[in-house]
Design a protein around this motif. Structure first.
Motif, PDB file in Angstrom:
ATOM      1  N   LEU A   2       0.811  -1.211   0.000  1.00 11.07           N
ATOM      2  CA  LEU A   2       0.000   0.000   0.000  1.00 11.07           C
ATOM      3  C   LEU A   2       0.849   1.268   0.000  1.00 11.07           C
ATOM      4  CD1 LEU A   2      -2.934  -0.998   2.361  1.00 11.07           C
ATOM      5  CD2 LEU A   2      -2.962  -0.786  -0.124  1.00 11.07           C
ATOM      6  N   ALA A   3       2.002   1.225   0.673  1.00 10.98           N
ATOM      7  CA  ALA A   3       2.892   2.392   0.690  1.00 10.98           C
ATOM      8  C   ALA A   3       3.399   2.705  -0.714  1.00 10.98           C
ATOM      9  CB  ALA A   3       4.057   2.156   1.641  1.00 10.98           C
ATOM     10  N   LEU A   5       1.867   1.856  -3.584  1.00 10.76           N
ATOM     11  CA  LEU A   5       0.721   2.343  -4.363  1.00 10.76           C
ATOM     12  C   LEU A   5       0.408   3.798  -4.022  1.00 10.76           C
ATOM     13  CD1 LEU A   5      -1.570  -0.801  -4.266  1.00 10.76           C
ATOM     14  CD2 LEU A   5      -0.341   0.109  -6.248  1.00 10.76           C
ATOM     15  N   LYS A   6       0.484   4.126  -2.749  1.00 15.67           N
ATOM     16  CA  LYS A   6       0.243   5.509  -2.335  1.00 15.67           C
ATOM     17  C   LYS A   6       1.297   6.441  -2.938  1.00 15.67           C
ATOM     18  CE  LYS A   6      -0.428   8.474   1.647  1.00 15.67           C
ATOM     19  NZ  LYS A   6      -0.435   8.598   3.096  1.00 15.67           N
ATOM     20  N   ALA A   7       2.565   6.012  -2.892  1.00 16.43           N
ATOM     21  CA  ALA A   7       3.638   6.833  -3.462  1.00 16.43           C
ATOM     22  C   ALA A   7       3.445   7.050  -4.958  1.00 16.43           C
ATOM     23  CB  ALA A   7       4.992   6.192  -3.196  1.00 16.43           C
ATOM     24  N   SER A   9       0.607   7.069  -6.525  1.00 21.30           N
ATOM     25  CA  SER A   9      -0.687   7.666  -6.859  1.00 21.30           C
ATOM     26  C   SER A   9      -0.573   9.143  -7.219  1.00 21.30           C
ATOM     27  CB  SER A   9      -1.671   7.489  -5.701  1.00 21.30           C
ATOM     28  OG  SER A   9      -1.276   8.280  -4.591  1.00 21.30           O
ATOM     29  N   ASN A  10       0.601   9.713  -7.040  1.00 21.82           N
ATOM     30  CA  ASN A  10       0.857  11.100  -7.394  1.00 21.82           C
ATOM     31  C   ASN A  10       1.579  11.130  -8.736  1.00 21.82           C
ATOM     32  OD1 ASN A  10       3.053  13.336  -7.418  1.00 21.82           O
ATOM     33  ND2 ASN A  10       1.469  14.117  -6.041  1.00 21.82           N
ATOM     34  N   ARG A  13       5.370  11.965  -8.623  1.00 20.02           N
ATOM     35  CA  ARG A  13       6.194  10.876  -8.078  1.00 20.02           C
ATOM     36  C   ARG A  13       6.327   9.738  -9.080  1.00 20.02           C
ATOM     37  NH1 ARG A  13       3.522  12.289  -2.817  1.00 20.02           N
ATOM     38  NH2 ARG A  13       1.910  10.781  -3.349  1.00 20.02           N
ATOM     39  N   TYR A  61       8.727  14.374  -1.756  1.00 18.06           N
ATOM     40  CA  TYR A  61       8.325  13.271  -2.638  1.00 18.06           C
ATOM     41  C   TYR A  61       9.375  12.168  -2.641  1.00 18.06           C
ATOM     42  CZ  TYR A  61       4.526  16.000  -4.809  1.00 18.06           C
ATOM     43  OH  TYR A  61       3.373  16.697  -5.056  1.00 18.06           O
ATOM     44  N   SER A  64       9.328  10.168   0.612  1.00 17.14           N
ATOM     45  CA  SER A  64       8.216   9.212   0.717  1.00 17.14           C
ATOM     46  C   SER A  64       8.436   8.018  -0.205  1.00 17.14           C
ATOM     47  CB  SER A  64       6.876   9.890   0.421  1.00 17.14           C
ATOM     48  OG  SER A  64       6.763  10.263  -0.921  1.00 17.14           O
ATOM     49  N   ALA A  68       8.940   4.071   0.965  1.00 16.98           N
ATOM     50  CA  ALA A  68       8.142   2.996   0.359  1.00 16.98           C
ATOM     51  C   ALA A  68       9.038   1.926  -0.260  1.00 16.98           C
ATOM     52  CB  ALA A  68       7.198   3.574  -0.696  1.00 16.98           C
TER      53      ALA A  68
END
Length: 105
Positions: A2-3, A5-7, A9-10, A13, A61, A64, A68
């Motif tokens: 999930l980390a 995918l979150k990274a 999602s921007n 990034r 960015y 993060s 991840a």
């Protein structure tokens, strides 16, 4: 997972991760010590310049993305260089694909 995918999602990034596939396009005058000790490394300033965003935003960015597991970093003097963590990226892709396949069944 999930980390990561979150990274990703921007959009910026995700672009950074893509740009780092070809680090030579971002580094014109890379010191030889970087080429030898941290191949594929790109200076934060080069990434910031390509993105057009503030250095503080890009640093956040990159941090993060490193947390991840997508990036590795190394500090040389006052400069920090980042590169893709290819092993972690390959592992993520394999796990993500396997997870999607398992969901089909």
């Amino acid at each position: 997972m999930l980390a990561v995918l979150k990274a990703l999602s921007n959009e910026t990034r995700l672009n950074i991760l893509c740009w780092l596939r070809e680090p030579d396009k971002l580094n014109e005058n890379l010191p030889s010590v970087i080429k030898e000790e941290f191949p594929g490394g790109v200076c934060v300033g080069s990434i910031q310049e390509k993105s057009g965003l503030a250095q503080s935003v890009i640093s956040s960015y990159l941090s993060s993305m490193q947390k991840a597991g997508l990036l590795e970093s190394r500090r040389f003097g006052q400069w920090t260089y980042y590169r893709r963590n290819e092993e972690a990226i390959a592992e993520f892709l394999a796990n993500f694909s396997a997870g999607l396949q398992a969901m089909k069944k």
